[in-house]
Design a protein around this motif. Structure first.
Motif: not given
Length: 217
Positions: A61-62, A65-66, A68-69, A72, A168
């Motif tokens: 899940a790291a 983010q951004g 692509y959140a 998550s 990412d």
């Protein structure tokens, strides 16, 4: 339920129920689908990272983010998440590894048939390396073949699933140390139990008509 009904009723899950874990026997069947996936000239240019713990899913899940959140929660709440990775090159070590495995599995009647198989595969690799110059695209296609079989297998088993390209890959490659191993992440697949928040479960399936997508000759 027959195959046609299975593919008609399956859908991409938009929300998983956290805390519910798939039986290991079901997971093992999904892993068997991946291990036995078809690939061009049996090239098998893949590696799979399987996250089954909260800590493992958090690492994946790291990379969501951004922008692509939105993916998550799917990663964090699923039972299992698979990172489908591709080799960045089809090198001699990999080709030898495949050949020797085929030999151990009894694929060859004699040394001549083993040599023919090796030469045939290397011919295709060289075609994509030198003439077509599309090794990355060719290898990535094999991973998507595996993904298609995996999603169908999950549907047959009645397992809820979600494929995800929204992450990412640079962040994930770094987090999992993939590039040091000659690998890069391509696509994710999450599996588990859909929650009541899965809005896609209540929507009708929409596909182009048979008349639009088939030509019979």
């Amino acid at each position: 339920m027959n195959l046609a009904d299975t593919v008609q009723t399956r859908h991409t899950v938009k929300a998983f129920e956290p805390g519910r874990v798939l039986p290991q026997a079901a997971v093992d069947q999904l892993l068997a689908v991946l291990q036995n996936s078809p690939s061009s000239v049996n090239s098998q240019p893949w590696h799979y990272v399987v996250a089954s713990s909260p800590e493992g899913r958090a690492r994946i899940a790291a990379a969501a983010q951004g922008q692509y959140a939105y993916n998550s929660p799917k990663i964090l709440h699923a039972s299992h998440v698979v990172v489908l990775c591709m080799s960045v090159e089809m090198d001699n070590t990999h080709l030898e590894t495949i050949l020797q495995q085929e030999d151990r599995d009894g694929r060859f009647h004699n040394a001549e048939s083993k040599a023919r198989q090796d030469q045939s595969r290397r011919t295709y690799v060289d075609l994509h390396r030198y003439e077509l110059r599309d090794i990355p695209q060719w290898l990535e296609k094999q991973v998507y073949l595996a993904l298609g079989g995996l999603l169908l297998g999950a549907a047959v088993l009645g397992i809820d699933a979600t494929p995800m390209e929204g992450f990412d890959s640079g962040v994930l490659d770094h987090e999992l140390g993939l590039r040091q191993r000659g690998l890069t992440s391509v696509v994710l697949a999450a599996f588990g139990y859909r929650s009541d928040q899965d809005f896609n479960a209540t929507l009708p399936k929409s596909r182009l008509s048979r008349e639009k997508i088939f030509t019979f000759i």
